[in-house]
Design an enzyme around this catalytic site. Sequence first.
Site, PDB file in Angstrom:
ATOM      1  N   VAL A  12       0.834  -1.215   0.000  1.00 58.06           N
ATOM      2  CA  VAL A  12       0.000   0.000   0.000  1.00 58.06           C
ATOM      3  C   VAL A  12       0.865   1.261   0.000  1.00 58.06           C
ATOM      4  O   VAL A  12       0.542   2.254  -0.656  1.00 58.06           O
ATOM      5  CB  VAL A  12      -0.987  -0.002   1.192  1.00 58.06           C
ATOM      6  CG1 VAL A  12      -1.906   1.207   1.126  1.00 58.06           C
ATOM      7  CG2 VAL A  12      -1.816  -1.281   1.193  1.00 58.06           C
ATOM      8  N   GLU A 124      -9.797   6.203   5.865  1.00 57.59           N
ATOM      9  CA  GLU A 124     -10.705   5.665   4.842  1.00 57.59           C
ATOM     10  C   GLU A 124     -10.242   4.298   4.330  1.00 57.59           C
ATOM     11  O   GLU A 124     -11.063   3.409   4.056  1.00 57.59           O
ATOM     12  CB  GLU A 124     -10.798   6.652   3.666  1.00 57.59           C
ATOM     13  CG  GLU A 124     -11.714   6.242   2.535  1.00 57.59           C
ATOM     14  CD  GLU A 124     -13.160   6.096   2.981  1.00 57.59           C
ATOM     15  OE1 GLU A 124     -13.765   7.105   3.366  1.00 57.59           O
ATOM     16  OE2 GLU A 124     -13.682   4.952   2.970  1.00 57.59           O
ATOM     17  N   GLY A 129     -10.769  -1.498   1.514  1.00 57.49           N
ATOM     18  CA  GLY A 129      -9.764  -1.171   0.486  1.00 57.49           C
ATOM     19  C   GLY A 129     -10.100   0.131  -0.224  1.00 57.49           C
ATOM     20  O   GLY A 129     -10.137   1.199   0.390  1.00 57.49           O
ATOM     21  N   ILE A 131     -12.937   1.089  -1.480  1.00 55.20           N
ATOM     22  CA  ILE A 131     -14.346   1.509  -1.428  1.00 55.20           C
ATOM     23  C   ILE A 131     -14.506   2.732  -0.530  1.00 55.20           C
ATOM     24  O   ILE A 131     -14.074   2.703   0.624  1.00 55.20           O
ATOM     25  CB  ILE A 131     -15.249   0.393  -0.853  1.00 55.20           C
ATOM     26  CG1 ILE A 131     -15.065  -0.910  -1.609  1.00 55.20           C
ATOM     27  CG2 ILE A 131     -16.706   0.821  -0.849  1.00 55.20           C
ATOM     28  CD1 ILE A 131     -15.777  -2.097  -0.963  1.00 55.20           C
ATOM     29  N   GLY A 182      -1.052  -9.765  -3.512  1.00 53.28           N
ATOM     30  CA  GLY A 182      -0.869  -8.659  -2.546  1.00 53.28           C
ATOM     31  C   GLY A 182      -2.112  -8.357  -1.735  1.00 53.28           C
ATOM     32  O   GLY A 182      -2.241  -7.280  -1.158  1.00 53.28           O
ATOM     33  N   ASP A 196      -9.019  -9.937  10.726  1.00 54.18           N
ATOM     34  CA  ASP A 196      -9.007  -8.704   9.921  1.00 54.18           C
ATOM     35  C   ASP A 196     -10.440  -8.174   9.755  1.00 54.18           C
ATOM     36  O   ASP A 196     -10.698  -6.971   9.911  1.00 54.18           O
ATOM     37  CB  ASP A 196      -8.372  -9.012   8.556  1.00 54.18           C
ATOM     38  CG  ASP A 196      -8.346  -7.807   7.640  1.00 54.18           C
ATOM     39  OD1 ASP A 196      -7.535  -6.903   7.869  1.00 54.18           O
ATOM     40  OD2 ASP A 196      -9.169  -7.768   6.702  1.00 54.18           O
ATOM     41  N   LYS A 200     -12.355  -4.623  11.084  1.00 58.20           N
ATOM     42  CA  LYS A 200     -13.103  -3.725  10.194  1.00 58.20           C
ATOM     43  C   LYS A 200     -14.553  -3.539  10.664  1.00 58.20           C
ATOM     44  O   LYS A 200     -15.084  -2.428  10.618  1.00 58.20           O
ATOM     45  CB  LYS A 200     -13.043  -4.259   8.762  1.00 58.20           C
ATOM     46  CG  LYS A 200     -11.621  -4.183   8.184  1.00 58.20           C
ATOM     47  CD  LYS A 200     -11.494  -4.990   6.908  1.00 58.20           C
ATOM     48  CE  LYS A 200     -10.116  -4.838   6.284  1.00 58.20           C
ATOM     49  NZ  LYS A 200      -9.872  -5.800   5.204  1.00 58.20           N
ATOM     50  N   GLY A 297      -5.625  -4.749  -2.254  1.00 50.61           N
ATOM     51  CA  GLY A 297      -4.783  -4.542  -3.428  1.00 50.61           C
ATOM     52  C   GLY A 297      -4.121  -3.179  -3.394  1.00 50.61           C
ATOM     53  O   GLY A 297      -4.590  -2.251  -2.743  1.00 50.61           O
TER      54      GLY A 297
HETATM   55  N1  HSE Z   1      -5.837  -8.581   3.951  1.00 47.12           N
HETATM   56  C1  HSE Z   1      -6.853  -7.625   3.724  1.00 47.12           C
HETATM   57  C2  HSE Z   1      -7.947  -8.258   2.869  1.00 47.12           C
HETATM   58  C3  HSE Z   1      -6.289  -6.421   3.044  1.00 47.12           C
HETATM   59  O1  HSE Z   1      -7.680  -9.331   2.289  1.00 47.12           O
HETATM   60  O2  HSE Z   1      -9.045  -7.741   2.781  1.00 47.12           O
HETATM   61  C4  HSE Z   1      -7.218  -5.260   2.959  1.00 47.12           C
HETATM   62  O3  HSE Z   1      -7.553  -4.782   4.230  1.00 47.12           O
END
Ligand code: HSE
Length: 400
Positions: A12, A124, A129, A131, A182, A196, A200, A297
Site C-alpha cells: 500500500v 478511509e 480497500g 471503497i 498482494g 481482519d 473492520k 490490493g
Molecule cells: N488482507 C486484507 C484483505 C487487506 O484481504 O481484505 C485489505 O484490508
Amino acid sequence: MIKIAILGFGVVGSGTAEVLTENKRVIEERLGCSYSIKYILDLRDFPDSPFGDLVVHDFNTILNDPEVSIVAEMMGGSHPAYDFSRACLEAGKSVVTSNKEVVSNFGVELCRIAAEHGVRYLFEASVGGGIPVIRPMINDLASNRVRTVNGILNGTTNYILTQMRDCGSSFAESLSEAQKLGYAEANPAADVEGIDAARKIVILAALASGKLLSPKSIHTEGITNITLLDTAVADALGYTIKLIGHAEVYDDGVMAMVSPRMVTKANPLANIDGVFNGILITANMVGDVMFYGPGAGKLPTASAVVADIIDIIANRDKAVKPIAWEDAKAEDIKSFDDYVCRRVLICQSAPALPNDVKVLKSCEVNGAVAVVIDTVSEARTSQLLAALGDTVIATYRTLA
Ligand code: HSE
C-alpha cells in the site's frame, strides 16, 4: 508546497507513492495547491525504485522535520505504527492510515490526540480497500440512525471462497494466489481466522453507534473449517457461503460479530466475488445502501489513502469537527447470547430436534442431512448443539 511522508514502502505504501505521482497534475488542479513526497520510511533500501532516493531509515528524520505536515502510515501491525502515528499527531502533523489494527484498537485515542493538536487522523483505507465507506458513513449518512451493517470485509477470504466454489481450487492454493496478488496480511492467519474482518466491523459499528468495541472482544470465526460438503449444502438450499461482518446498533448499545454465513442468493452480498468487498447498511431514513468495490490490493487501497490526504489538504484552513465516538464501556455492549437468526445444521442423519424448533427447509447431500431452522438465539443454539452432539457436522448462521 505541502510535504508528505510515507511510513512503510510495502504494497500500500508503494501504491500511495504511485497514486500521488501518477495523478499529481489532476490532484493539484483539484486542490489548487502543490505537494511532494519528501520521505519514505522503511527498514529496506529500494535502489531500483524511482522513489529510492526518498527512503530514510530513521523515523526521527520525519518527526523532526517541520516541513512535513502529512504522514501516511502504511506499516501494518500495532507497533511501532501506533507509536509513530501518535508522535506525529503530537508534533502537529496529520496522519492518514490503512492500518485497521491500529484504528480498531486505538482510533478513539488517536482522533482525540489529533483534535487536541489541531490536526487530523483519517482512515478511509482501513475498511473496504478502495471503497469509499468511512467518509460516506460520517458525512452522507449523518441524517440517519444506522441499524445494521453486514459486510464482506476481507478480500483474501472472499477470493479463497470464490476460488473454492467456482474453480474447485484447494484452500491452500487459493490463499497462496491471494498472497501473490498482494491481498493477504503479512500473517494471513489474520485473514482466514476472521481477525481482519473483526477489526473492520468494529470500525464500521463504531461509526454507526459512536462506540468502538475492542476487536478481540467480539465473537469471531474464520473460514478454515469450511468444506466442500458445506458449499454443496449451501448451493442445494439456495445460499452461498460468505464471511460476514455483522453489527447491530440499538438505542442503548451495539453488538458486532464475524462468522461465515449462508447468504440467500437473492441478497446482493451473495453475488460479491473474488477480492471485491461489499458493505450493506440499513439505516432508518435511507433504508438499504450498499458500497461495493475492490477490498484489497495496491492501487485501490492507495486510492483511499490519497483521498484522505486530499481531504486534509483541501480542509487545511478549516476546523473540521472530529468524529463523535468513544471506546465502548461494558454497558454499551449488547449480549451476543441474545442475538437471533435462522440456522443451518448439517448433520450425519436427520437431527432429533425438540418440538418447539421449526424446520423451514431440508436437503440431503452426499449422505448428510441439512436443515434450516427458524430463528433461534445464540444461547438456545448452544443448548441444541450440545444436545445433538456428534450428529452435527457443521452449523451456519444464515443471512436473508
Ligand atoms: N488482507 C486484507 C484483505 C487487506 O484481504 O481484505 C485489505 O484490508
